[in-house]
Design a protein around this motif. Structure first.
Motif, PDB file in Angstrom:
ATOM      1  N   ARG A  53      90.945 -13.270  36.425  1.00 49.32           N
ATOM      2  CA  ARG A  53      91.554 -14.421  37.200  1.00 49.32           C
ATOM      3  C   ARG A  53      91.359 -13.881  38.852  1.00 49.32           C
ATOM      4  O   ARG A  53      91.703 -12.981  39.357  1.00 49.32           O
ATOM      5  N   PHE A  54      90.674 -14.997  39.420  1.00 49.97           N
ATOM      6  CA  PHE A  54      90.249 -14.902  40.754  1.00 49.97           C
ATOM      7  C   PHE A  54      91.001 -15.802  41.808  1.00 49.97           C
ATOM      8  O   PHE A  54      91.153 -16.802  41.371  1.00 49.97           O
ATOM      9  N   ARG A  55      91.468 -15.468  42.903  1.00 52.25           N
ATOM     10  CA  ARG A  55      91.881 -16.365  43.980  1.00 52.25           C
ATOM     11  C   ARG A  55      90.489 -16.392  45.009  1.00 52.25           C
ATOM     12  O   ARG A  55      89.982 -15.181  45.383  1.00 52.25           O
ATOM     13  N   VAL A  56      90.078 -17.396  45.260  1.00 53.66           N
ATOM     14  CA  VAL A  56      88.969 -17.837  46.113  1.00 53.66           C
ATOM     15  C   VAL A  56      89.635 -18.576  47.345  1.00 53.66           C
ATOM     16  O   VAL A  56      89.999 -19.634  47.239  1.00 53.66           O
ATOM     17  N   ILE A  57      89.579 -17.934  48.689  1.00 52.18           N
ATOM     18  CA  ILE A  57      90.065 -18.391  49.830  1.00 52.18           C
ATOM     19  C   ILE A  57      88.991 -18.683  50.723  1.00 52.18           C
ATOM     20  O   ILE A  57      88.000 -17.998  51.245  1.00 52.18           O
ATOM     21  N   LEU A  58      89.177 -20.130  51.504  1.00 56.33           N
ATOM     22  CA  LEU A  58      88.134 -20.365  52.261  1.00 56.33           C
ATOM     23  C   LEU A  58      88.326 -19.732  53.555  1.00 56.33           C
ATOM     24  O   LEU A  58      89.561 -19.590  54.002  1.00 56.33           O
ATOM     25  N   ASP A  59      87.386 -19.033  54.229  1.00 53.67           N
ATOM     26  CA  ASP A  59      87.554 -18.567  55.380  1.00 53.67           C
ATOM     27  C   ASP A  59      87.774 -19.357  56.514  1.00 53.67           C
ATOM     28  O   ASP A  59      86.673 -19.961  57.003  1.00 53.67           O
ATOM     29  N   ASN A  60      88.835 -19.983  56.850  1.00 51.56           N
ATOM     30  CA  ASN A  60      89.021 -20.920  57.887  1.00 51.56           C
ATOM     31  C   ASN A  60      90.092 -20.801  58.865  1.00 51.56           C
ATOM     32  O   ASN A  60      90.884 -19.910  58.814  1.00 51.56           O
ATOM     33  N   ASP A  61      89.942 -21.518  59.976  1.00 52.41           N
ATOM     34  CA  ASP A  61      91.109 -21.690  61.082  1.00 52.41           C
ATOM     35  C   ASP A  61      91.674 -23.086  61.160  1.00 52.41           C
ATOM     36  O   ASP A  61      92.067 -23.383  62.056  1.00 52.41           O
ATOM     37  N   THR A  62      91.928 -23.608  59.781  1.00 51.79           N
ATOM     38  CA  THR A  62      92.704 -24.836  59.654  1.00 51.79           C
ATOM     39  C   THR A  62      94.037 -24.676  59.467  1.00 51.79           C
ATOM     40  O   THR A  62      94.537 -23.715  59.443  1.00 51.79           O
ATOM     41  N   GLU A  63      94.881 -25.769  59.930  1.00 52.26           N
ATOM     42  CA  GLU A  63      96.083 -25.586  59.824  1.00 52.26           C
ATOM     43  C   GLU A  63      96.659 -25.167  58.317  1.00 52.26           C
ATOM     44  O   GLU A  63      97.589 -24.586  58.082  1.00 52.26           O
ATOM     45  N   GLU A  64      95.957 -25.670  57.428  1.00 54.15           N
ATOM     46  CA  GLU A  64      96.128 -25.682  55.907  1.00 54.15           C
ATOM     47  C   GLU A  64      95.504 -24.707  55.180  1.00 54.15           C
ATOM     48  O   GLU A  64      94.093 -24.501  55.427  1.00 54.15           O
ATOM     49  N   ASP A  65      95.941 -23.695  54.402  1.00 47.53           N
ATOM     50  CA  ASP A  65      95.010 -22.685  53.511  1.00 47.53           C
ATOM     51  C   ASP A  65      94.598 -23.593  52.513  1.00 47.53           C
ATOM     52  O   ASP A  65      94.786 -24.542  51.835  1.00 47.53           O
ATOM     53  N   VAL A  66      93.212 -22.934  52.112  1.00 46.27           N
ATOM     54  CA  VAL A  66      92.209 -23.743  51.208  1.00 46.27           C
ATOM     55  C   VAL A  66      92.043 -22.639  50.125  1.00 46.27           C
ATOM     56  O   VAL A  66      91.301 -21.718  50.555  1.00 46.27           O
ATOM     57  N   PHE A  67      92.529 -22.723  49.079  1.00 45.13           N
ATOM     58  CA  PHE A  67      92.133 -21.824  47.946  1.00 45.13           C
ATOM     59  C   PHE A  67      92.028 -22.320  46.548  1.00 45.13           C
ATOM     60  O   PHE A  67      92.641 -23.451  46.310  1.00 45.13           O
ATOM     61  N   ARG A  68      91.302 -21.729  45.654  1.00 43.94           N
ATOM     62  CA  ARG A  68      91.523 -22.125  44.283  1.00 43.94           C
ATOM     63  C   ARG A  68      91.703 -20.867  43.347  1.00 43.94           C
ATOM     64  O   ARG A  68      91.213 -19.840  43.687  1.00 43.94           O
ATOM     65  N   ASP A  69      92.405 -20.992  42.234  1.00 44.38           N
ATOM     66  CA  ASP A  69      92.571 -20.077  41.520  1.00 44.38           C
ATOM     67  C   ASP A  69      91.952 -20.464  39.983  1.00 44.38           C
ATOM     68  O   ASP A  69      92.010 -21.446  39.502  1.00 44.38           O
ATOM     69  N   LEU A  70      91.066 -19.192  39.658  1.00 43.75           N
ATOM     70  CA  LEU A  70      90.295 -19.757  38.551  1.00 43.75           C
ATOM     71  C   LEU A  70      90.131 -18.618  37.585  1.00 43.75           C
ATOM     72  O   LEU A  70      90.470 -17.209  37.893  1.00 43.75           O
ATOM     73  N   GLU A  71      89.611 -18.798  36.461  1.00 42.53           N
ATOM     74  CA  GLU A  71      89.626 -17.640  35.353  1.00 42.53           C
ATOM     75  C   GLU A  71      88.142 -17.849  34.915  1.00 42.53           C
ATOM     76  O   GLU A  71      87.435 -18.859  34.685  1.00 42.53           O
ATOM     77  N   ILE A  72      87.523 -16.689  34.429  1.00 38.04           N
ATOM     78  CA  ILE A  72      86.049 -16.438  33.938  1.00 38.04           C
ATOM     79  C   ILE A  72      86.117 -15.190  33.125  1.00 38.04           C
ATOM     80  O   ILE A  72      86.745 -14.052  33.434  1.00 38.04           O
ATOM     81  N   ARG A  73      85.501 -15.338  32.093  1.00 37.49           N
ATOM     82  CA  ARG A  73      85.066 -14.190  31.265  1.00 37.49           C
ATOM     83  C   ARG A  73      84.555 -12.858  32.088  1.00 37.49           C
ATOM     84  O   ARG A  73      83.582 -13.066  32.847  1.00 37.49           O
ATOM     85  N   GLU A  74      85.010 -11.662  31.785  1.00 34.06           N
ATOM     86  CA  GLU A  74      84.377 -10.375  32.351  1.00 34.06           C
ATOM     87  C   GLU A  74      82.688 -10.333  32.049  1.00 34.06           C
ATOM     88  O   GLU A  74      82.031  -9.853  32.843  1.00 34.06           O
ATOM     89  N   THR A  75      82.374 -10.835  30.887  1.00 32.50           N
ATOM     90  CA  THR A  75      80.844 -10.723  30.522  1.00 32.50           C
ATOM     91  C   THR A  75      79.955 -11.816  31.074  1.00 32.50           C
ATOM     92  O   THR A  75      78.989 -12.116  30.625  1.00 32.50           O
ATOM     93  N   ASP A  76      80.733 -12.931  31.715  1.00 23.70           N
ATOM     94  CA  ASP A  76      79.892 -13.890  32.300  1.00 23.70           C
ATOM     95  C   ASP A  76      79.169 -13.407  33.739  1.00 23.70           C
ATOM     96  O   ASP A  76      79.344 -12.089  34.092  1.00 23.70           O
ATOM     97  N   THR A  77      78.204 -13.946  34.198  1.00 24.79           N
ATOM     98  CA  THR A  77      77.508 -13.391  35.234  1.00 24.79           C
ATOM     99  C   THR A  77      77.802 -13.945  36.486  1.00 24.79           C
ATOM    100  O   THR A  77      78.862 -14.798  36.720  1.00 24.79           O
TER     101      THR A  77
END
Length: 170
Positions: free
Chosen positions: A4-28
């Motif tokens: 499970r990953f959290r992917v956060i946009l590196d930005n200077d906007t007022e609002e945080d922008v991120f996505r939480d996602l799941e992926i198999r450890e054996t995926d590329t």
């Protein structure tokens, strides 16, 4: 196992922008690239790279989409590198850069490792927060001191002739 990953946009906007996602450890790493681009609404057609990162988010080894290396240098490629071979509990952070002209930059952090859930398709977008801006946030690169480039001397750009370079410096 599923990462499970959290992917956060590196930005200077007022609002945080991120996505939480799941992926198999054996995926590329290419599979991880694909879910990141899809979850943020990109078409996935631009060049991108992952960079292994330390705890302070310093950029390390690159894992590119395409091999741009010269002459026989071994490079880890997204398409052939498994996620579990790069990311693990001891090294949970990556920097992801998408579209090198616009430099969309994301911090990717392993949040947890869990068992696969029966009936769940992977990769899986779990949570969406914030809207991605129309344009990539600007990166400002500033020198500490424009006159002497941050060093402790009084040399400026025009003072290079006063430097005593060894005749065979290279």
């Amino acid at each position: 196992m599923v990462y499970r990953f959290r992917v956060i946009l590196d930005n200077d906007t007022e609002e945080d922008v991120f996505r939480d996602l799941e992926i198999r450890e054996t995926d590329t790493m290419e599979d991880l690239h694909n879910i990141i681009t899809q979850s943020f609404g990109f078409d996935g057609m631009e060049m991108a790279s992952f960079y292994i990162s330390d705890a302070q988010w310093n950029q390390g080894e690159e894992i590119p989409m395409l091999d741009m290396s010269e002459g026989g240098n071994e490079v880890k490629m997204m398409s052939t590198t498994l996620i579990k071979d790069v990311v693990h509990e001891a090294s949970p952070k990556l920097i992801y850069v998408y579209d090198f002209l616009n430099m969309w930059t994301f911090f990717v952090e392993l949040a947890e490792i869990v068992d696969e859930a029966v009936g769940t398709d992977y990769p899986n977008l779990m949570f969406v927060h914030g809207q991605i801006p129309d344009e990539a946030p600007e990166k400002l690169f500033e020198a500490e001191d424009d006159d002497n480039f941050g060093d402790d001397t009084d040399l400026g750009i025009d003072d290079y002739e006063d430097l005593d370079f060894d005749e065979n410096w290279n």
